[in-house]
Design a protein around this motif. Structure first.
Motif, PDB file in Angstrom:
ATOM      1  N   UNK A   1      38.084 -65.733  70.269  1.00 52.80           N
ATOM      2  CA  UNK A   1      39.152 -64.735  70.261  1.00 52.80           C
ATOM      3  C   UNK A   1      40.432 -65.335  69.711  1.00 52.80           C
ATOM      4  N   UNK A   2      40.868 -64.802  68.595  1.00 51.01           N
ATOM      5  CA  UNK A   2      42.133 -65.288  68.034  1.00 51.01           C
ATOM      6  C   UNK A   2      43.305 -64.626  68.753  1.00 51.01           C
ATOM      7  N   UNK A   3      44.380 -65.359  68.833  1.00 48.07           N
ATOM      8  CA  UNK A   3      45.571 -64.850  69.523  1.00 48.07           C
ATOM      9  C   UNK A   3      46.729 -64.852  68.546  1.00 48.07           C
ATOM     10  N   UNK A   4      47.426 -63.728  68.472  1.00 50.90           N
ATOM     11  CA  UNK A   4      48.581 -63.676  67.569  1.00 50.90           C
ATOM     12  C   UNK A   4      49.785 -63.058  68.236  1.00 50.90           C
ATOM     13  N   UNK A   5      50.914 -63.729  68.079  1.00 49.78           N
ATOM     14  CA  UNK A   5      52.193 -63.174  68.538  1.00 49.78           C
ATOM     15  C   UNK A   5      52.971 -62.767  67.300  1.00 49.78           C
ATOM     16  N   UNK A   6      53.400 -61.493  67.266  1.00 47.54           N
ATOM     17  CA  UNK A   6      54.182 -61.041  66.119  1.00 47.54           C
ATOM     18  C   UNK A   6      55.557 -60.617  66.602  1.00 47.54           C
ATOM     19  N   UNK A   7      56.539 -61.430  66.306  1.00 51.37           N
ATOM     20  CA  UNK A   7      57.941 -61.150  66.643  1.00 51.37           C
ATOM     21  C   UNK A   7      58.106 -60.659  68.072  1.00 51.37           C
ATOM     22  N   UNK A   8      57.565 -61.447  68.986  1.00 48.39           N
ATOM     23  CA  UNK A   8      57.565 -61.033  70.383  1.00 48.39           C
ATOM     24  C   UNK A   8      58.836 -61.491  71.104  1.00 48.39           C
ATOM     25  N   UNK A   9      59.461 -60.548  71.801  1.00 48.11           N
ATOM     26  CA  UNK A   9      60.573 -60.875  72.684  1.00 48.11           C
ATOM     27  C   UNK A   9      60.281 -60.296  74.047  1.00 48.11           C
TER      28      UNK A   9
ATOM     29  N   UNK B   1      65.515 -55.600  82.156  1.00 53.23           N
ATOM     30  CA  UNK B   1      66.376 -55.063  81.095  1.00 53.23           C
ATOM     31  C   UNK B   1      67.267 -53.942  81.637  1.00 53.23           C
ATOM     32  N   UNK B   2      68.352 -53.699  80.948  1.00 51.92           N
ATOM     33  CA  UNK B   2      69.313 -52.659  81.321  1.00 51.92           C
ATOM     34  C   UNK B   2      69.898 -52.862  82.707  1.00 51.92           C
ATOM     35  N   UNK B   3      69.976 -54.091  83.187  1.00 51.06           N
ATOM     36  CA  UNK B   3      70.674 -54.363  84.447  1.00 51.06           C
ATOM     37  C   UNK B   3      71.612 -55.532  84.165  1.00 51.06           C
ATOM     38  N   UNK B   4      72.542 -55.769  85.079  1.00 48.32           N
ATOM     39  CA  UNK B   4      73.437 -56.914  84.873  1.00 48.32           C
ATOM     40  C   UNK B   4      72.680 -58.247  84.882  1.00 48.32           C
ATOM     41  N   UNK B   5      71.425 -58.230  85.396  1.00 45.79           N
ATOM     42  CA  UNK B   5      70.656 -59.476  85.476  1.00 45.79           C
ATOM     43  C   UNK B   5      69.747 -59.662  84.267  1.00 45.79           C
TER      44      UNK B   5
ATOM     45  N   UNK C   1      49.581 -63.482  77.350  1.00 45.44           N
ATOM     46  CA  UNK C   1      48.262 -63.647  76.747  1.00 45.44           C
ATOM     47  C   UNK C   1      47.179 -62.882  77.507  1.00 45.44           C
ATOM     48  N   UNK C   2      47.409 -62.568  78.784  1.00 41.04           N
ATOM     49  CA  UNK C   2      46.421 -61.667  79.389  1.00 41.04           C
ATOM     50  C   UNK C   2      47.049 -60.385  79.915  1.00 41.04           C
ATOM     51  N   UNK C   3      48.173 -60.036  79.341  1.00 36.47           N
ATOM     52  CA  UNK C   3      48.749 -58.737  79.638  1.00 36.47           C
ATOM     53  C   UNK C   3      49.432 -58.627  80.992  1.00 36.47           C
ATOM     54  N   UNK C   4      49.736 -59.754  81.617  1.00 34.04           N
ATOM     55  CA  UNK C   4      50.519 -59.690  82.858  1.00 34.04           C
ATOM     56  C   UNK C   4      51.930 -59.218  82.536  1.00 34.04           C
ATOM     57  N   UNK C   5      52.420 -59.617  81.382  1.00 39.59           N
ATOM     58  CA  UNK C   5      53.681 -59.104  80.866  1.00 39.59           C
ATOM     59  C   UNK C   5      53.386 -58.441  79.522  1.00 39.59           C
ATOM     60  N   UNK C   6      54.062 -57.345  79.272  1.00 39.27           N
ATOM     61  CA  UNK C   6      53.947 -56.722  77.953  1.00 39.27           C
ATOM     62  C   UNK C   6      55.248 -56.975  77.204  1.00 39.27           C
ATOM     63  N   UNK C   7      55.160 -57.252  75.910  1.00 37.82           N
ATOM     64  CA  UNK C   7      56.380 -57.591  75.173  1.00 37.82           C
ATOM     65  C   UNK C   7      57.424 -56.476  75.225  1.00 37.82           C
ATOM     66  N   UNK C   8      58.689 -56.841  75.310  1.00 39.12           N
ATOM     67  CA  UNK C   8      59.761 -55.858  75.213  1.00 39.12           C
ATOM     68  C   UNK C   8      59.870 -55.401  73.753  1.00 39.12           C
TER      69      UNK C   8
END
Lengths: 277, 289
Positions: free
Chosen positions: B1-9, B14-18, B53-60
């Protein structure tokens, strides 16, 4: 006056399990910096938990500043014994870094002005002053540990116990903590006991104690530690890479007056060794 | 399985003072079967990156492609179960996640949750306990009567029982004694080689990255700072120092040796005995001159 003294201490965690410490005797003088080594399960962490009364021995005596630890005085003793554990996750109480460092100071009734100054100073010592208003649980593991160390240092204990305190830090964090330990060592009369696997911490110590099976296996100095390489390996401890390389070269009749602890010492020793060959 | 990150941030809260942007504009590709080391100082974004890499976080922003899966912020919720079967993460201090009464039950927990048939689970339990080099009589024990190092192996066996194609290791040696560290790193390397498992190691220990990785990715302040094979990366001493990373002592020693003694030794993952031999040979040859 000795800072810490163990007299014929026996300890086990419960009645079914074997003794972790068996007739353990140890005296640490005031102002000494001592490193305690040993593989996992050798009893080294037990020693530090006994010193501040977190654990109580089944028999024998433990003295801190010549005072025997009893149930009645354990809170007094703890004022003088600061302890930093390996895992900082369990050491946080405050909602901000500032509150967290303040916690111990408040408990000891330190005046507000001095409190603020001490908080700032101790956070600066660990390079975390810019995180004063951050929430501790949002920090990374290494940053948390630096806060934990700052919290203990703010109290200015006479004895500081570091139980693998740098093992979770990144190289930068580790260097900062090592530098802090070094500063404390120079300035203060603080007695420091470092339970560690880290060679860089060992190098800071005046005295090195190697534990095995609940007893003192070697009581030596950093200069002499690795002359006992066979003994160290026989109890499952690893040697620094530079010492291993020196030992390999001994097979080719190179001689090392000192077992080198880093690459500079190694190449310097190798230079001399090669000249004399 | 190849893994690719494309311009991931990725931005936390988000949208809070923190709001805090942990990684920004990450472009990466990791091929199937590679051994990658991700290094970087505390807070550089390593842990955030690997949770993508396993979808625990999704890119913003941007997208992550893992095999046939594409993860991005405007994805509908999709069934990530298959993905998570294939990507195993060994988190920091995995032994803290042990909870079952016996080692066997703990290792079975993952496969059981993923609906794997019983007799298949028993097979996998046996093969994974073997892979982590523990004896089968451990299966009956309570995980809590084991030593720290053994508990960690049990937790790792639990991840291996999923038979992942990608194994992510987040500082797997933290808190182990030096011997335990060496043993466990060897074990992972063996798995990588025998199963062609893509291995992604997050570490602070540059010597581990040097010894095992095909390629090193250096993160700094949430961005990819450098990327290359170990030799390339560790030759850039100044750039590493700027982000507070050290060059492994063995390389510094060889470099210093070469300068002092006019040597030509190169690091080629040689053993200490082999290195000693090269040093001796160097002196022998130079005596003749």
């Amino acid at each position: 006056m000795s800072a810490i003294e163990f007299r014929e201490v026996f300890f086990r965690y419960n009645e079914e399990s074997p003794f972790v410490l068996k007739n353990f005797n140890l005296t640490i003088e005031q102002g000494q910096t001592v490193a305690v080594l040993g593989h996992n399960g050798s009893g080294k962490s037990t020693v530090s938990k006994l010193v501040n009364g977190l654990l109580t021995p089944q028999s024998g005596e433990i003295l801190v500043n010549d005072t025997k630890i009893r149930t009645s005085n354990v809170w007094e003793i703890r004022k003088n014994v600061g302890m930093v554990f390996q895992n900082p996750e369990n050491q946080f109480v405050g909602t901000t870094v500032r509150d967290d460092v303040a916690f111990g100071l408040e408990n000891r009734g330190i005046p507000r002005d001095e409190m603020e100054q001490r908080i700032k100073q101790s956070l600066m010592n660990v390079g975390m002053e810019q995180y004063m208003d951050h929430e501790p649980h949002h920090l990374s593991g290494g940053q948390k540990q630096r806060i934990a160390i700052a919290s203990v240092m703010a109290i200015k204990p006479e004895i500081l116990l570091l139980d693998e305190a740098t093992s979770m830090l990144d190289p930068k964090g580790r260097k900062e903590i090592l530098a802090t330990i070094q500063t404390l060592k120079k300035h203060g009369k603080m007695t420091m006991v470092m339970i560690t696997h880290d060679l860089n911490e060992i190098v800071l110590a005046d005295r090195i104690i190697v534990m095995n099976k609940g007893n003192i296996y070697l009581d030596t100095t950093k200069e002499l530690l690795f002359t006992h390489h066979k003994k160290l390996e026989s109890i499952g401890l690893t040697l620094p890479f530079t010492v291993e390389l020196a030992l390999e070269l001994e097979k080719y009749d190179y001689q090392f007056a000192l077992y080198p602890l880093n690459y500079k010492e190694f190449n310097k020793e190798l230079w001399t060794s090669n000249l004399n060959k | 399985m190849d893994i690719q990150f494309k311009q991931v941030s990725y931005t936390y809260q988000p949208h809070t003072p923190f709001a805090y942007q942990a990684i920004r504009n990450i472009n990466l590709s990791i091929s199937s079967g590679e051994y990658i080391a991700i290094v970087g100082h505390t807070g550089s974004g390593k842990s955030t990156l690997l949770q993508h890499i396993n979808g625990l976080l999704l890119p913003t922003d941007g997208e992550v492609q893992i095999g046939e899966y594409i993860l991005s912020s405007n994805n509908k919720r999709q069934d990530l179960r298959k993905l998570r079967e294939k990507v195993g993460i060994v988190f920091q201090y995995p032994e803290h996640q042990l909870f079952e009464e016996t080692v066997e039950k703990d290792i079975s927990f993952g496969p059981h949750n993923f609906g794997i048939p019983k007799d298949e689970i028993s097979k996998r339990v046996l093969s994974s306990i073997e892979k982590v080099e523990l004896q089968t009589n451990f299966l009956e024990k309570s995980p809590f009567e084991l030593s720290g190092g053994q508990m960690r192996r049990v937790a790792i066996a639990g991840v291996l029982a999923m038979e992942p194609e990608v194994l992510i290791l987040d500082e797997p040696t933290a808190g182990l004694d030096p011997k335990g560290q060496i043993d466990i790193m060897k074990m992972f390397y063996q798995l990588h080689q025998s199963k062609q498992m893509t291995t992604i190691l997050v570490t602070h220990q540059m010597d581990h990255a040097l010894k095992y990785a095909d390629r090193i990715i250096v993160l700094a302040n949430g961005e990819v700072y450098m990327e290359g094979n170990p030799e390339e990366i560790f030759s850039k001493t100044n750039q590493l120092q700027e982000v507070n990373l050290d060059v492994p002592e063995i390389l510094t020693l060889i470099q210093d040796f070469n300068q002092r003694f006019n040597g030509t030794i190169r690091y080629q993952r040689q053993s200490i005995a082999e290195l000693a031999k090269e040093i001796v040979e160097h002196f022998r040859e130079n005596k003749r001159l």
